[in-house]
Design an enzyme around this catalytic site. Structure first.
Site, PDB file in Angstrom:
ATOM      1  N   ILE A 306       0.904  -1.156   0.000  1.00  0.00           N
ATOM      2  CA  ILE A 306       0.000   0.000   0.000  1.00  0.00           C
ATOM      3  C   ILE A 306       0.939   1.201   0.000  1.00  0.00           C
ATOM      4  O   ILE A 306       1.585   1.503   0.994  1.00  0.00           O
ATOM      5  CB  ILE A 306      -0.922   0.025   1.234  1.00  0.00           C
ATOM      6  CG1 ILE A 306      -1.870  -1.175   1.202  1.00  0.00           C
ATOM      7  CG2 ILE A 306      -1.727   1.327   1.266  1.00  0.00           C
ATOM      8  CD1 ILE A 306      -2.826  -1.251   2.387  1.00  0.00           C
ATOM      9  N   PRO A 307       1.047   1.870  -1.158  1.00  0.00           N
ATOM     10  CA  PRO A 307       2.196   2.781  -1.352  1.00  0.00           C
ATOM     11  C   PRO A 307       2.022   4.147  -0.693  1.00  0.00           C
ATOM     12  O   PRO A 307       1.953   5.164  -1.373  1.00  0.00           O
ATOM     13  CB  PRO A 307       2.274   2.886  -2.874  1.00  0.00           C
ATOM     14  CG  PRO A 307       0.877   2.678  -3.338  1.00  0.00           C
ATOM     15  CD  PRO A 307       0.205   1.756  -2.362  1.00  0.00           C
ATOM     16  N   CYS A 308       2.001   4.165   0.641  1.00  0.00           N
ATOM     17  CA  CYS A 308       1.878   5.448   1.343  1.00  0.00           C
ATOM     18  C   CYS A 308       3.109   6.317   1.077  1.00  0.00           C
ATOM     19  O   CYS A 308       3.070   7.532   1.254  1.00  0.00           O
ATOM     20  CB  CYS A 308       1.678   5.231   2.839  1.00  0.00           C
ATOM     21  SG  CYS A 308       2.981   4.297   3.641  1.00  0.00           S
ATOM     22  N   HIS A 309       4.209   5.679   0.616  1.00  0.00           N
ATOM     23  CA  HIS A 309       5.415   6.463   0.317  1.00  0.00           C
ATOM     24  C   HIS A 309       5.242   7.319  -0.938  1.00  0.00           C
ATOM     25  O   HIS A 309       6.052   8.191  -1.200  1.00  0.00           O
ATOM     26  CB  HIS A 309       6.619   5.533   0.148  1.00  0.00           C
ATOM     27  CG  HIS A 309       6.464   4.520  -0.946  1.00  0.00           C
ATOM     28  ND1 HIS A 309       5.745   3.350  -0.802  1.00  0.00           N
ATOM     29  CD2 HIS A 309       6.909   4.502  -2.227  1.00  0.00           C
ATOM     30  CE1 HIS A 309       5.787   2.657  -1.935  1.00  0.00           C
ATOM     31  NE2 HIS A 309       6.480   3.340  -2.818  1.00  0.00           N
ATOM     32  N   ARG A 310       4.150   7.053  -1.720  1.00  0.00           N
ATOM     33  CA  ARG A 310       3.946   7.837  -2.948  1.00  0.00           C
ATOM     34  C   ARG A 310       3.137   9.100  -2.696  1.00  0.00           C
ATOM     35  O   ARG A 310       2.755   9.789  -3.645  1.00  0.00           O
ATOM     36  CB  ARG A 310       3.268   6.972  -4.020  1.00  0.00           C
ATOM     37  CG  ARG A 310       4.166   5.851  -4.512  1.00  0.00           C
ATOM     38  CD  ARG A 310       3.519   4.998  -5.592  1.00  0.00           C
ATOM     39  NE  ARG A 310       4.239   3.725  -5.729  1.00  0.00           N
ATOM     40  CZ  ARG A 310       3.663   2.565  -6.030  1.00  0.00           C
ATOM     41  NH1 ARG A 310       2.365   2.515  -6.254  1.00  0.00           N
ATOM     42  NH2 ARG A 310       4.391   1.470  -6.119  1.00  0.00           N
TER      43      ARG A 310
END
Ligand code: ZN
Length: 358
Positions: A306-310
């Protein structure tokens, strides 16, 4: 590294640390203790990683040493931890041992290059999670002996989650597995519903997060194998090698409906691109709830997939990341390297935007 170890090669001093699986101790590459066999050693880049791996520092080569003679107070602090590594040590506990806490903590920081609190936490977490690393062995043990006979097995459980199997609300399990990645060790939890957690082991608050998830789901955490964990391992390998940045492991993170909405919106940001918090807020139909979206983004427990880094600041700044900003920067750069930029919203994003009336 093993050759450097055998030859006591001083040029590798500080480059790596070696841990011996049979004694659970870690050393400098030049330690004069007897050279362990190749199959019994594991290498780490920093003392902290070795601590998180469940190892304690060697008393002979003193891998935390900065070159000076070890101050007595530091020796006393290290001994206080080893007397009961799983416990917490408050200032009062130290004073009871005749240690002036504030002075000792200051000296520890200067001498070991990390705070005493960080040291003790790494040691505690390392011990708690080493059971997970030994997962396969423990699972075999369970299968061999059954629940009743293995009190050691139950002890290992208690260390990990604080609840013995007999007291758990459900007999279904959350399976735990440990993965080594170029950004450090990660812990994954999954059950038949999907992957519930994927976190860097050194993330602050991981212990309480594990306890929280375990309580909310009323599940027993069991180090072991699960098909979704195997899939996670394969997909992480592909991701870090750049072979594929797309994940298809089913996800089952534990959260409120709002958090899940935010996490679903994050899944729409393709690799190689970033979005602002405001954009995510509009995707979930709460354009004014930018702060709440930021919090839900930070509460994501399924790192990378779940790409919260994006999600970045409106001005493109990295803002925060639970696993550390350096990891966020690394992940974004890694994804940029392996994707070509395509402008515009994805189909799924457009559909959601229409739904939300944005
Ligand atoms: Zn040593």
């Amino acid at each position: 590294m093993y050759r450097a170890l055998v030859e006591h090669d001083g040029s590798f001093e500080g480059v790596f640390f070696v841990a011996v699986t049979t004694t659970r101790i870690f050393c400098r590459p030049t330690c004069r203790a007897r050279t362990p066999r190749r199959e019994n050693v594991e290498f780490f880049g920093t003392p902290q990683e070795a601590l998180l791996g469940g190892y304690r520092p060697c008393l002979r080569c003193r891998p935390l040493d900065n070159g000076e003679r070890t101050p007595n107070l530091v020796t006393a602090l290290l001994a206080a931890v080893e007397a009961n590594p799983g416990d917490r040590l408050r200032d009062a506990d130290l004073e009871a041992r005749g240690i002036v806490a504030s002075t000792a903590r200051r000296q520890f920081k200067r001498y070991c290059g990390m705070s005493f609190q960080a040291y003790h936490r790494a040691r505690r977490v390392g011990l708690a999670l080493s059971g997970v690393r030994e997962g396969k062995k423990m699972l075999d043990l369970q299968l061999d002996q059954g629940y009743e006979s293995g009190s050691g097995f139950r002890d290992a459980f208690s260390r990990l989650v604080g609840v013995a199997p007999s007291r758990a609300a459900s007999t279904t399990c959350l399976y735990a597995q440990w993965f080594e990645t170029p950004l450090g060790s990660m812990l994954a939890l999954a059950d038949d519903a999907g992957l519930a957690l994927l976190e860097f082991v050194d993330r602050r608050g991981l212990e309480s997060e594990l306890t929280r998830i375990q309580r909310r789901l009323g599940r027993v955490m069991l180090p072991g194998k699960h098909r979704f964990l195997e899939q996670t391992g394969r997909e992480l390998t592909d991701y870090f090698s750049g072979r594929s940045l797309v994940f298809s492991t089913p996800l089952a993170p534990e959260g409120t409906p709002f958090q899940r909405d935010v996490w679903n919106a994050l899944l729409l940001i393709p690799a190689g691109r970033t979005q602002s918090y405001a954009h995510i807020a509009s995707l979930v139909g709460r354009p004014t709830a930018v702060r709440a979206v930021g919090r839900a983004n930070g509460d994501n427990n399924v790192c990378i997939m779940i790409p919260c880094h994006r999600v970045v600041g409106a001005d493109g700044s990295l803002t925060g990341y639970g696993g550390g900003l350096w990891r966020k920067a690394w992940l974004l750069e890694h994804e940029r390297k392996f994707t070509s930029q395509e402008p515009g919203n994805s189909q799924a994003e457009l559909a959601l935007l229409q739904q939300a009336g944005a």
